[in-house]
Design an enzyme around this catalytic site. Structure first.
Site, PDB file in Angstrom:
ATOM      1  CG  ASP A  88      -3.551  -5.020  -4.829  1.00 38.94           C
ATOM      2  OD1 ASP A  88      -4.550  -4.429  -4.386  1.00 38.94           O
ATOM      3  OD2 ASP A  88      -2.483  -5.161  -4.186  1.00 38.94           O
ATOM      4  CG  HIS A 119      -5.309  -0.269  -2.149  1.00 35.19           C
ATOM      5  ND1 HIS A 119      -5.154  -0.690  -0.872  1.00 35.19           N
ATOM      6  CD2 HIS A 119      -4.996   1.068  -2.152  1.00 35.19           C
ATOM      7  CE1 HIS A 119      -4.762   0.336  -0.113  1.00 35.19           C
ATOM      8  NE2 HIS A 119      -4.675   1.415  -0.881  1.00 35.19           N
ATOM      9  CB  SER A 130     -10.543  -5.727   1.949  1.00 27.06           C
ATOM     10  OG  SER A 130      -9.495  -4.913   2.415  1.00 27.06           O
ATOM     11  CB  SER A 131     -14.537  -6.276  -1.568  1.00 27.52           C
ATOM     12  OG  SER A 131     -13.501  -6.623  -2.462  1.00 27.52           O
ATOM     13  CB  CYS A 164      -2.325  -6.317   0.154  1.00 23.22           C
ATOM     14  SG  CYS A 164      -3.738  -6.008  -0.896  1.00 23.22           S
ATOM     15  NE  ARG A 215     -14.510  -4.123  -6.888  1.00 25.82           N
ATOM     16  CZ  ARG A 215     -13.678  -4.306  -5.866  1.00 25.82           C
ATOM     17  NH1 ARG A 215     -12.372  -4.365  -6.087  1.00 25.82           N
ATOM     18  NH2 ARG A 215     -14.144  -4.420  -4.649  1.00 25.82           N
ATOM     19  CG  ASP A 243      -1.965  -1.063   1.221  1.00 29.27           C
ATOM     20  OD1 ASP A 243      -1.994  -1.842   0.253  1.00 29.27           O
ATOM     21  OD2 ASP A 243      -2.754  -1.140   2.175  1.00 29.27           O
ATOM     22  CG  ASP A 250      -3.117   4.603  -0.347  1.00 29.87           C
ATOM     23  OD1 ASP A 250      -2.733   5.712   0.077  1.00 29.87           O
ATOM     24  OD2 ASP A 250      -3.945   3.894   0.266  1.00 29.87           O
TER      25      ASP A 250
HETATM   26  N1  ABU Z   1      -6.575  -3.405  -0.137  1.00 29.72           N
HETATM   27  C1  ABU Z   1      -7.245  -4.028  -1.180  1.00 29.72           C
HETATM   28  C2  ABU Z   1      -8.757  -3.973  -0.991  1.00 29.72           C
HETATM   29  C3  ABU Z   1      -9.490  -3.897  -2.273  1.00 29.72           C
HETATM   30  C4  ABU Z   1     -10.931  -4.342  -2.190  1.00 29.72           C
HETATM   31  O1  ABU Z   1     -11.519  -4.349  -1.112  1.00 29.72           O
HETATM   32  O2  ABU Z   1     -11.524  -4.725  -3.189  1.00 29.72           O
END
Ligand code: ABU
Length: 372
Positions: A245, A243, A298-299, A351, A262, A106, A192
């Site tokens: 990634d 982010h 995070s997701s 990450c 997405r 990050d 970031d």
């Molecule tokens: N730090 C990555 C989180 C990205 C997401 O929640 O999709």
């Protein structure tokens, strides 16, 4: 060359793996409104240091990743301890505690022979470069070709944030979908490092809650005279982007793992399609958003936050079988480690690492940009 990394997939030789030592809960601040998952609205989010048991569980999995990488001949380095429970007070803001050093990706990025410390976008992460400074000095002293750049620190004062962002109902988010205005204003340079994805000469940068257009302009002006091309990209269905990634993950020349929820904006996708890149959707993660750890912000798409050891070998989270099967079908050797106890610290395998050395040099993977 000690510091040498131009993309996300060349053979990995040296890497930093994060640590959960002294980690704290992320505080509520203008750039972040952490919530407890599946709790009634308004439930308080914990403050201060994380419980010892949560830190130990995460550290065990981080050590497991480090051991796997070492077993493949990769040198693994770790951050130095930092007191994340210490408050931060600057002339512009105060915050009760800091966060953690679980996700070096990050804040730190290697672009060729250059190490860049990102500005960061949140107050609790203002000093997150510090656990990596000893390592940076070591690399900088050992290798006269290392360039070390600290991006300009934004003030992070109240005026830098658009606090109403957090109150917008979904309909408002849809209405604003194509303006890409999030919780950070455009007045100061903000990014970031994890919003950048490296493709040799080309750097793809996501405009997000953690990277603004001014941050992307700074990256362009800094990197383009050094022979790079910086491309802003957008994922309009991601209403809380932060982010790149977990959204757009290059695996080898010509292949990007994409997030089916997405999609890349059509105009941004042209660069890839015109250069014969294949965009392959990741399968649904094995856990839904509701099944992610209660303090994880995070997701579920941490599932696709994989770490490439080479163009043919990828490390994937142990439970993500559908993704492992897809990667095997795409001819990758798939290694697995358990990593779900790391999720509440905001990241998975990509990450939690920062590339120092990958074999290879600066290549051009987008010939249409140079072809007359
Ligand atoms: N730090 C990555 C989180 C990205 C997401 O929640 O999709």
């Amino acid at each position: 060359m000690i510091v040498n990394s131009w993309n996300e997939w060349d053979p990995l030789r040296e890497v930093v793996v994060g640590s959960a030592d002294n980690a704290c809960f992320e505080p509520i601040e203008p750039g972040n409104r952490p919530t407890v998952r599946n709790a009634p609205a308004g439930s308080p989010f914990p403050t201060g240091p994380k419980p010892r048991a949560a830190i130990e569980r995460a550290n065990e999995e981080l050590a497991g990743l480090a051991a796997l990488l070492e077993s493949r001949g990769i040198t693994v380095r770790r951050p130095t301890p930092h007191d994340f429970a210490a408050p931060v007070r600057t002339p512009d803001f105060e915050v009760a505690n800091q966060y953690c050093a679980v996700c070096p990706r990050d804040v730190m990025i290697t672009i060729g022979h250059e190490i860049i410390e990102a500005t960061m976008s949140r107050r609790a992460r203002y000093f997150e470069f510090r656990p990596y400074r000893e390592l940076v000095y070591e690399y900088w002293n050992a290798d006269p070709d290392v360039v070390w750049t600290t991006a300009p620190k934004p003030s992070m004062d109240d005026g830098m944030y658009r606090e109403e962002f957090w109150e917008w109902p979904l309909a408002e988010r849809h209405r604003r979908m194509h303006s890409f205005e999030f919780c950070v204003s455009q007045d100061q340079v903000v990014f970031d490092a994890a919003d950048i994805s490296r493709f040799g000469r080309d750097l793809i940068v996501q405009e997000s809650m953690t990277t603004n257009r001014t941050g992307i302009s700074w990256l362009k002006r800094h990197l383009e005279p050094r022979g790079f091309r910086v491309h802003p990209v957008h994922f309009p269905l991601d209403h809380f982007p932060s982010h790149i990634d977990c959204t757009f993950v290059p695996l080898r020349p010509g292949l990007v793992l994409t997030n089916p929820e997405r999609p890349l904006l059509d105009r941004d996708a042209r660069l890839f399609l015109d250069n014969d890149w294949q965009l392959v959707d990741a399968p649904q993660p094995t856990s839904g958003n509701d099944e992610m750890p209660e303090y994880c912000q995070s997701s579920k798409w941490l599932s696709m936050n994989v770490l490439s050891l080479s163009p043919t070998t990828v490390v994937c989270e142990e439970q993500e079988k559908p993704l492992q099967d897809l990667l095997s079908k795409l001819d990758f050797e798939v290694l697995t480690v358990p990593f779900r106890n790391v999720f509440e610290y905001g990241g998975s395998l990509h990450c939690a690492t920062w590339d120092i050395h990958r074999e290879g040099g600066q290549e051009d993977y987008f010939p249409t940009l140079t072809r007359p």
